[in-house]
Design a protein around this motif. Structure first.
Motif, PDB file in Angstrom:
ATOM      1  N   GLU A 121     -70.573  34.300  31.085  1.00 44.87           N
ATOM      2  CA  GLU A 121     -69.837  33.038  31.242  1.00 44.87           C
ATOM      3  C   GLU A 121     -70.786  31.846  31.246  1.00 44.87           C
ATOM      4  O   GLU A 121     -70.480  30.804  30.668  1.00 44.87           O
ATOM      5  CB  GLU A 121     -69.016  33.073  32.533  1.00 44.87           C
ATOM      6  N   THR A 122     -71.952  32.007  31.859  1.00 43.83           N
ATOM      7  CA  THR A 122     -72.942  30.927  31.880  1.00 43.83           C
ATOM      8  C   THR A 122     -73.399  30.595  30.464  1.00 43.83           C
ATOM      9  O   THR A 122     -73.481  29.416  30.083  1.00 43.83           O
ATOM     10  CB  THR A 122     -74.146  31.326  32.754  1.00 43.83           C
ATOM     11  N   VAL A 123     -73.669  31.617  29.679  1.00 48.74           N
ATOM     12  CA  VAL A 123     -74.084  31.401  28.292  1.00 48.74           C
ATOM     13  C   VAL A 123     -72.963  30.722  27.508  1.00 48.74           C
ATOM     14  O   VAL A 123     -73.197  29.784  26.739  1.00 48.74           O
ATOM     15  CB  VAL A 123     -74.486  32.747  27.634  1.00 48.74           C
ATOM     16  N   ARG A 124     -71.733  31.164  27.718  1.00 51.47           N
ATOM     17  CA  ARG A 124     -70.592  30.585  27.010  1.00 51.47           C
ATOM     18  C   ARG A 124     -70.437  29.107  27.360  1.00 51.47           C
ATOM     19  O   ARG A 124     -70.255  28.261  26.476  1.00 51.47           O
ATOM     20  CB  ARG A 124     -69.312  31.344  27.371  1.00 51.47           C
ATOM     21  N   ARG A 125     -70.552  28.773  28.642  1.00 49.78           N
ATOM     22  CA  ARG A 125     -70.399  27.374  29.056  1.00 49.78           C
ATOM     23  C   ARG A 125     -71.541  26.506  28.548  1.00 49.78           C
ATOM     24  O   ARG A 125     -71.312  25.363  28.148  1.00 49.78           O
ATOM     25  CB  ARG A 125     -70.292  27.286  30.573  1.00 49.78           C
ATOM     26  N   LYS A 126     -72.757  27.025  28.555  1.00 54.89           N
ATOM     27  CA  LYS A 126     -73.883  26.260  28.008  1.00 54.89           C
ATOM     28  C   LYS A 126     -73.658  25.966  26.532  1.00 54.89           C
ATOM     29  O   LYS A 126     -73.914  24.865  26.056  1.00 54.89           O
ATOM     30  CB  LYS A 126     -75.191  27.040  28.188  1.00 54.89           C
ATOM     31  N   ALA A 127     -73.191  26.977  25.806  1.00 56.25           N
ATOM     32  CA  ALA A 127     -72.932  26.795  24.379  1.00 56.25           C
ATOM     33  C   ALA A 127     -71.846  25.743  24.164  1.00 56.25           C
ATOM     34  O   ALA A 127     -71.950  24.907  23.251  1.00 56.25           O
ATOM     35  CB  ALA A 127     -72.524  28.122  23.744  1.00 56.25           C
ATOM     36  N   PRO A 160     -77.050  16.799  35.872  1.00 53.82           N
ATOM     37  CA  PRO A 160     -78.397  17.044  35.336  1.00 53.82           C
ATOM     38  C   PRO A 160     -78.365  18.165  34.313  1.00 53.82           C
ATOM     39  O   PRO A 160     -77.696  19.163  34.500  1.00 53.82           O
ATOM     40  CB  PRO A 160     -79.215  17.434  36.571  1.00 53.82           C
ATOM     41  N   GLY A 161     -79.091  17.987  33.247  1.00 54.05           N
ATOM     42  CA  GLY A 161     -79.192  19.026  32.212  1.00 54.05           C
ATOM     43  C   GLY A 161     -80.259  20.022  32.555  1.00 54.05           C
ATOM     44  O   GLY A 161     -81.224  19.691  33.238  1.00 54.05           O
ATOM     45  N   LYS A 162     -80.112  21.255  32.050  1.00 50.42           N
ATOM     46  CA  LYS A 162     -81.135  22.290  32.307  1.00 50.42           C
ATOM     47  C   LYS A 162     -81.614  22.856  31.012  1.00 50.42           C
ATOM     48  O   LYS A 162     -80.964  22.984  30.060  1.00 50.42           O
ATOM     49  CB  LYS A 162     -80.547  23.381  33.186  1.00 50.42           C
TER      50      LYS A 162
END
Length: 90
Positions: A69-75, A88-90
């Protein structure tokens, strides 16, 4: 889990040793209650080990789902042009 397996092995070994001692005794000692207690303790150790394994597997699956889910949201955020303002961006 490793300590649970090790404990179970020690219980098995002790139960075998008690049975061997009981067979070797010329005077009849009733060690059966102790053997039964050891086997009952072994059963409880196995049950606890199964509970721990199930919990660990559920945690592994949950961790996998969170990572996915983290990867999906980052994408999604990257596709939308970056992070929303104020975060803030990471």
């Amino acid at each position: 889990r490793e300590s649970q397996v090790e404990l179970r092995e020690h219980i098995d070994s002790l139960a075998r040793e008690l049975c061997r001692i009981n067979e070797d005794q010329k005077v009849a000692l009733d060690l059966d209650p102790y053997v039964k207690k050891l086997l009952n303790a072994r059963r409880r150790v196995v049950l606890v080990n199964n509970i721990l394994q199930n919990a660990q597997e559920r945690l592994r699956r949950l961790n996998h789902s969170v990572a996915k889910e983290t990867v999906r949201r980052k994408a999604m955020l990257e596709a939308a042009g970056g992070y929303p303002q104020g975060l803030p961006g990471k």
